[in-house]
Design an enzyme around this catalytic site. Structure first.
Site, PDB file in Angstrom:
ATOM      1  N   ASP A 102      -4.808   0.875 -12.550  1.00 35.86           N
ATOM      2  CA  ASP A 102      -3.671   0.807 -11.647  1.00 35.86           C
ATOM      3  C   ASP A 102      -4.147   1.205 -10.244  1.00 35.86           C
ATOM      4  OD1 ASP A 102      -0.883   0.903 -10.795  1.00 35.86           O
ATOM      5  OD2 ASP A 102      -1.052   3.082 -10.935  1.00 35.86           O
ATOM      6  N   ASP A 146      -1.595   2.262  -7.132  1.00 37.74           N
ATOM      7  CA  ASP A 146      -0.771   3.270  -6.456  1.00 37.74           C
ATOM      8  C   ASP A 146      -0.726   4.570  -7.253  1.00 37.74           C
ATOM      9  OD1 ASP A 146       1.193   1.713  -4.199  1.00 37.74           O
ATOM     10  OD2 ASP A 146       0.204   0.461  -5.699  1.00 37.74           O
TER      11      ASP A 146
END
Length: 266
Positions: free
Chosen positions: A57, A59
């Site tokens: 991922d 963020d």
């Protein structure tokens, strides 16, 4: 009957490998969490080996911010949008509808605000580049897959050294955000599918590692051989094989038993 066997890692005196020939991984993680918190933990049924695939991922995992929240600040909407982001990460809201609602609120924002946001607000998570570059140097394919936006992710991926980027595309017309997206939305199902697709291309017995922090990462974390929750929300943390709560992203290299002298820090 033994629950676990332990050994200190030769290169990392603070890191402990636990193998689990018998017993319950979830029960072991619960005990470790109760007695050694905050901690950096990875449990596995067999000896931990270097991954051939790393999927992460972006963020609040590879970068320290939530891009859409920071971008919203330029539209005077950070508090409103950040609240929706937090609830989506906790798994309280459907990801797709929450994403579309937040993007819709950005309609009319000048596209130049994205470059300004990248320059002024977005910073790599400590240890991120060392993690990506060191894994790549050992033959690992690296993929950044995000529910965020290509406008940010393409730049971050280049800075950190990822081989591939999968994310959402903001729609822009006449130099301003329209409040819409172009193409398929990168949600939890897509994240999982990307991991499995990449794994299939690497062939049988390829080991995968995934990192993430929110509810949208759960299916990806569960699909990986080693799913590590990084400073994660409770649901993502519970779904993972382990977590990083104490150190930075370079702690993953310690858990992989890679000597610090071999880390690529530049």
């Amino acid at each position: 009957m033994p629950v676990a066997m332990a050994r200190m890692l030769d290169h990392h005196g603070g890191a402990l490998h636990l193998s689990l020939p018998d017993g319950d991984e979830a029960a072991l993680r619960e005990v470790l969490d109760q007695h050694f918190s905050p901690s950096d933990v990875l449990t596995a049924r067999a000896d931990i080996t270097l991954p051939r695939l790393f999927v992460s991922d972006m963020d609040s995992t590879m970068i320290e911010q939530e891009c859409i929240d920071e971008l919203a600040d330029y539209a005077g909407l950070k508090d409103k949008i950040a609240d929706i982001t937090e609830r989506a990460m906790l798994g309280e809201l459907d990801f797709e509808s929450a994403l579309l609602e937040r993007v819709g609120l950005l309609a009319g924002l000048d596209e130049d605000a994205i470059e300004q946001c990248l320059t002024e607000r977005i910073t790599a998570m400590p240890g991120a580049r060392a993690l990506v570059q060191t894994l790549k140097a050992r033959g690992c394919r690296t993929v950044l897959v995000t529910g965020g936006f290509h406008h940010f992710a393409d730049v971050i991926a280049q800075q950190l050294g990822f081989d591939r980027v999968v994310g959402n595309q903001l729609e822009v017309a006449n130099g301003r955000l329209t409040g819409g997206l172009v193409g398929t939305i990168t949600d939890s199902a897509v994240k999982r599918a990307v991991l499995l697709e990449e794994l299939e291309q690497l062939g049988a017995n390829a080991v995968s590692l995934a990192t993430g922090d929110g509810a949208n990462d759960i299916r990806m974390l569960q699909a990986a051989d080693y799913g590590l929750a990084y400073r994660a929300k409770p649901k993502a943390r519970q779904a993972a094989n382990g977590w990083i709560d104490y150190g930075d992203l370079s702690s993953i290299l310690k858990l992989m038993d890679i000597p610090e002298g071999d880390w690529i820090r530049a």
